[in-house]
Each structure stands twice: as structure tokens, then as C-alpha cells.
Design a protein around this motif. Sequence first.
Motif, PDB file in Angstrom:
ATOM      1  N   ALA A 206       0.835  -1.206   0.000  1.00  0.00           N
ATOM      2  CA  ALA A 206       0.000   0.000   0.000  1.00  0.00           C
ATOM      3  C   ALA A 206       0.871   1.257   0.000  1.00  0.00           C
ATOM      4  CB  ALA A 206      -0.927  -0.006   1.214  1.00  0.00           C
ATOM      5  N   GLY A 207       1.973   1.210   0.749  1.00  0.00           N
ATOM      6  CA  GLY A 207       2.882   2.350   0.778  1.00  0.00           C
ATOM      7  C   GLY A 207       3.538   2.592  -0.570  1.00  0.00           C
ATOM      8  N   LEU A 208       3.950   1.512  -1.232  1.00  0.00           N
ATOM      9  CA  LEU A 208       4.540   1.650  -2.564  1.00  0.00           C
ATOM     10  C   LEU A 208       3.521   2.209  -3.555  1.00  0.00           C
ATOM     11  CD1 LEU A 208       6.554  -1.703  -2.824  1.00  0.00           C
ATOM     12  CD2 LEU A 208       7.484   0.593  -2.450  1.00  0.00           C
ATOM     13  N   TYR A 209       2.294   1.713  -3.458  1.00  0.00           N
ATOM     14  CA  TYR A 209       1.246   2.171  -4.372  1.00  0.00           C
ATOM     15  C   TYR A 209       0.949   3.656  -4.168  1.00  0.00           C
ATOM     16  CZ  TYR A 209      -3.209   2.252  -6.889  1.00  0.00           C
ATOM     17  OH  TYR A 209      -4.222   2.549  -7.760  1.00  0.00           O
ATOM     18  N   SER A 210       0.864   4.073  -2.908  1.00  0.00           N
ATOM     19  CA  SER A 210       0.615   5.494  -2.648  1.00  0.00           C
ATOM     20  C   SER A 210       1.789   6.344  -3.122  1.00  0.00           C
ATOM     21  CB  SER A 210       0.350   5.729  -1.156  1.00  0.00           C
ATOM     22  OG  SER A 210       1.481   5.384  -0.377  1.00  0.00           O
TER      23      SER A 210
END
Length: 366
Positions: free
Chosen positions: A24-28
Motif C-alpha cells: 500500500a505504501g509503494l502504491y501510494s
Amino acid sequence: MSSTRTPTYILIGLLAFAAIGLLAGLYSGLLRLGLLSDLSTQPISPILHGPLMINGFLGTLIGLERAAALDKRWAFAAPLLLAASSALLLAGFTTIGQWLLVAGSVGLAAVMIYLYVLQPKVYHLIMALGAITLLVGNILYLWDWPIFELVGWWAAFPLLTIFGERLELNRIMRPPKRAQHFFTALNLLWIGSLVVVHFDRSLGWRISSVLLIAIALWLFKYDIAKRTVKAMEWTRYSAISLLSGYSWLVITGLLGFWQGFATAGPYYDGLLHMIFVGFVFSMIFAHASVIIPSLSGKLVPYHNYFYLPLMLLHGFLVIRITGDVMHWPGIRITGSYGNVLAIILFLGGIIFQLFFSKRKSLTENP
């Protein structure tokens, strides 16, 4: 290899939450770069990139690893709260999520301090201070401080945790007491420099940069990696990852001393990602073959494939930093996408090897 009392499925479940926080952090982060910018609403808020990577991923992972090592039920409150806070932030419950971040970091600090009380060694002290810096950063985040004002405290959490762990693991090298005291002093001074940053950002970060270089040089001198780099398989891979991470720490210090710590823009981006991608993820790559078995109970079989994501991580980071320094946005974005690819390839390789190992075990032991 897993805890004798904590069920493995609980450890794996929390490990999965850490992986979700990472993805999720990479996607954001990709959303921050402009991915899906044509949509009227984003599936994840781009401003969650930092909180998810620091707390949802690193906080949950480090908290889980420490709780499993301590093997006390109360210690698992920290990774549980940090994982839950990430879910709430993703769901849009920002205030509740921020409060749980603070609660989770209080729990993690309690675990680290408890470990220091049990065994009052300098490496436990450094790791405890790392957990306290996470708490400071999360309190400032709860108070709605700008990210650029608090990110130094967030960065201190993985840095100090890793510094403490490397000091602990390098006991076999028997660094002189004076050298250990010097290393501890460098860490304490570095924390002090973060306080100075709030009063004089330029001076404070230049002091921080000099201290980071000194810490990296200490690690180059006393870390066992300079010997194990001649070994084989995971041991050699870990050593190469460690030494490359220390190199990025030196480069971070040089750039920070040259440019200071901007509040936004390409140098701000470059500085943070040299720390978090160049150093922290190098350390994650280096320790994954130890951390994963300690939590899952399964060894990760070695394969030369893992050098591919390691090379991509550093190669694309060089591209990203070049784009930052030369003010070439397209190059910076290319490097950023490449870094995400490298991390996903590494994670995918770990998962594949674990599944391959499981199938092999089932075949050999029906």
C-alpha cells in the motif's frame, strides 16, 4: 525457528499485514508520482506514502520481530496496533488511525525499553532510542505537523534500530570498548542534531550529515560484512547488501552536507530515498533470510536470482538521484518506478522460494 509459544499462524498473519503495509505504501508512492492522476478520486491518498512505509511496514515488521524474540503476549500489542492503524488510515479514519499509531509506537518503545532493562547493553539502548524517535514522529504527526518537519524522527526509527542491531550482531568482531562508546556517542549526537533541525534546519541537518558519515565509516570498519563478503550464498549476499547500504549512508551524508535538508523538491526527495531505499531496503534485503525464517519457521532457499532485485534497487536509485540532482523529472520518475519494481521482485522471489521449499518438503516427506 518460530516462537515456542506464539502460534506460527499469528506470526505469519502479522507478517502479511506488514507486507500489505509495504504494498500500500509503494502504491501510494506511485500515486504521488502521478499514477492514475486522471482519476477524480484516488483509491489511496498519496499523502499516506510516508506513514504507511514507516508505520504500516517498518513499524509492524520490526515490532513483530522484537515481539517474537521476546515471546511475551503483551509485546504483540505494538505490531497489532500499528497494523490496525494502517488499515484505518487506508479506510479514511485518519484521526483514529493517528491515535493508534501513537499507541502502537508507545507499545514498541515499551518492548525496546523492557529489552534494555533485561539486558542493559548499548545496542539495546540504541534500539530503544529508535523506538522513542518513532513515538516522537507519530506524536508530531497526530498534532498535524508538516511531514517535512517530522520526517527526520521517522527516519531515525529504522536507522537507529539497524545501528543497534548491527552493533549487537558484530559482537563476534569484538570492537574495542572505546570504539563501542564512540559509536554510541555518535548515535546520541545524531539524535541531538534532529532537535537542532527544528531551530536551524540547515545547521542541524549538516551536523546530522557529518554524523551519518561517521557512523557509516564506523560500520565499514567494524562490521563483520567485510569478512563475510568472501563467503557464499545468503551470507555473501547479506554482506554485499550491507556494504552497499553503508555506501548509500555516506552518499546521503555528503548530499545532506552540501544541500542541507530542503522542505520539498528534488533534493528533499533524493535525500529521503537515499536513506529509505538506498540504506534501509539494503538492510531489509540483507536480513530477510534471517527474519523470514524466525517468523515463519521456514528457511528461504538461496538463489542467485536475488542479486537481480538488489542490482535493480541500486541501479534505479542512481537514476532517481540523477534525476533529482539534475532536475530531470522524467528520469526521477523512471528511477522511482524501477525502485518499486526491484522491491516487488525481491518480495516475489521470497514468496516463490518459500512456496517452492514447501512443495519440495511435502514431496520428500509425504
